[in-house]
Design a protein around this motif. Structure first.
Motif, PDB file in Angstrom:
ATOM      1  N   CYS A 326      35.870  33.190  44.150  1.00 27.40           N
ATOM      2  CA  CYS A 326      35.398  32.693  42.856  1.00 27.40           C
ATOM      3  C   CYS A 326      36.647  32.403  42.020  1.00 27.40           C
ATOM      4  N   CYS A 346      30.911  33.195  41.320  1.00 29.86           N
ATOM      5  CA  CYS A 346      30.032  34.319  41.619  1.00 29.86           C
ATOM      6  C   CYS A 346      29.105  34.538  40.432  1.00 29.86           C
ATOM      7  N   CYS A 349      30.403  36.406  37.193  1.00 26.00           N
ATOM      8  CA  CYS A 349      31.273  35.684  36.269  1.00 26.00           C
ATOM      9  C   CYS A 349      30.467  34.726  35.388  1.00 26.00           C
TER      10      CYS A 349
END
Ligand SMILES: [Zn+2]
Ligand SMILES: [Zn+2]
Length: 421
Positions: A326, A346, A349
């Protein structure tokens, strides 16, 4: 040490196979051919001190036709033409137009010749015999080396495919005692050492052969120091690794051979120029073979093409974590959300971004965060990550739950106790 000797030494000491030796640039033979060109020029009576040269090579159906155009005075014309007739040479002679006679072309000898003053110059076009032979031999040898390159590439490509097949059998993700992680580490070392092709260097591209050797040795040292081979569960992994090692040695040997042949071509052309004074061959000849040969020995590198084969056919068998990170948290992008713009992050986040009322993709600034739903979870990608990166996924899950716990703890100090209960 003279290059001819160095070249010979490389062919012997590097244990170059006999059939390769036969196909190498015949440097010594070509050197002798240059002497014949010099002799021929002398026989006709053409010397750079006396006349102005214009030299060109033409390619007609893989045959090289050199032309020597020289500007001569009437005085020289008589001498040279007589000689050409005597030696039975084909030639063309034409008077120069007034505008073609430039003062520079009047050589010292002809300028002081009393016959020259009032008469125009001539242009004489001759095809020499010895330089035709020289360039034809060189051209044929280069053509053969290009064939050699194509053959070796096909051979290596087959070997890469065989190794790839073996590696895929020992790295099946869900298999008991899979060597997935061991091979991943090995390939990671291999990629990091950029053995044949560099991506991070300022002058990205083909790595010099000596650099490649050093980098390959460093890679082997990484392997040895990490004792990674001992971690193999499958016997077939050891066999495949040894094949991979052998393959790299072979690529190094081919690259070295190709490199020395390239040097031989450059050196022999330089020698030709220096000794015959037909100076244009250095640029004209390489240009000539470029037109007829897109991947020619003076330009193409076997290492680059083979590196591409290894990267696409072998290294991709074991996906690397770097391709699944990510961009925000720099750990595996699990659970992956694909935004409308195509970028992948991800879920944690993105949740954090939304909490800060962000509505733009952090990479391309597209406003696509608002429309996010649970359907944007990339299920196929998620399953793939679970399969190929089980350790990283487990770690990420533990980390995520720890983060959730901490957040709950901040919001409600009693929450942690509740969850644990
Ligand atoms: Zn993230
Ligand atoms: Zn984006």
């Amino acid at each position: 040490m003279k290059f001819a000797k160095v070249f010979q030494q490389v062919l012997t000491e590097e244990e170059i196979p006999e059939d390769w030796k036969d196909r190498a640039i015949q440097y010594k033979k070509l050197k002798k051919r240059i002497n014949k060109v010099v002799e021929e020029l002398e026989n006709i009576g053409i010397s750079k001190d006396e006349v102005k040269f214009n030299y060109n090579l033409e390619m007609i159906k893989s045959e090289i036709h050199p032309h020597l155009q020289i500007k001569i005075s009437p005085f020289q014309k008589n001498l040279i033409v007589d000689k050409l007739n005597e030696l039975n040479y084909q030639y063309e002679i034409n008077p120069l137009k007034i505008e073609e006679i430039d003062n520079d072309s009047i050589s010292i000898k002809s300028a002081i010749n009393p016959f020259d003053d009032s008469k125009p110059f001539y242009e004489l076009k001759i095809s020499l015999l010895e330089d035709t032979k020289f360039f034809q031999i060189l051209y044929d040898e280069i053509e053969d080396l290009n064939k050699f390159k194509t053959e070796k590439e096909a051979e290596i490509s087959n070997k890469v495919e065989l190794i790839a097949n073996e590696v895929s059998h020992v790295t099946i993700p869900k298999m008991k005692r899979t060597d997935l992680y061991v091979w991943r580490e090995i390939f990671q070392y291999y990629i990091e050492n950029e053995i044949f092709f560099s991506t991070i260097e300022r002058k990205a591209g083909i790595v010099d052969i000596n650099q490649s050797k050093k980098r390959f040795i460093k890679f082997l040292k990484n392997i040895e120091d990490s004792k990674i081979i001992e971690k193999f569960h499958q016997k077939d992994s050891i066999i495949a690794f040894n094949k991979f090692k052998k393959l790299n040695f072979q690529i190094l040997k081919i690259s070295n051979y190709q490199n020395f042949n390239m040097i031989a071509v450059t050196k022999i052309l330089k020698k030709f120029d220096k000794q015959t004074q037909l100076t244009s061959s250095k640029t004209i000849f390489p240009k000539l073979i470029l037109i007829n040969n897109e991947i020619n020995i003076l330009n193409g590198s076997i290492a680059k093409d083979i590196c591409f084969i290894i990267s696409t056919k072998l290294l991709t068998i074991v996906p690397q974590i770097d391709d699944y990170l990510c961009p925000i948290c720099c750990s595996i992008a699990y659970k992956p959300i694909r935004l409308k713009c195509g970028h992948l992050f991800c879920i944690r986040c993105l949740v954090k971004l939304r909490r800060r009322n962000e509505d733009k993709c952090p990479l391309c600034r597209n406003e696509c965060l608002l429309s996010l739903t649970s359907e944007d979870l990339d299920i196929a990608q998620m399953n793939y990550m679970k399969m190929y990166f089980p350790k990283e996924v487990r770690e990420k899950e533990i980390e995520n739950s720890r983060e959730i716990l901490e957040e709950q703890h901040v919001i409600d100090p009693n929450a942690k106790a509740c969850v644990i209960m």
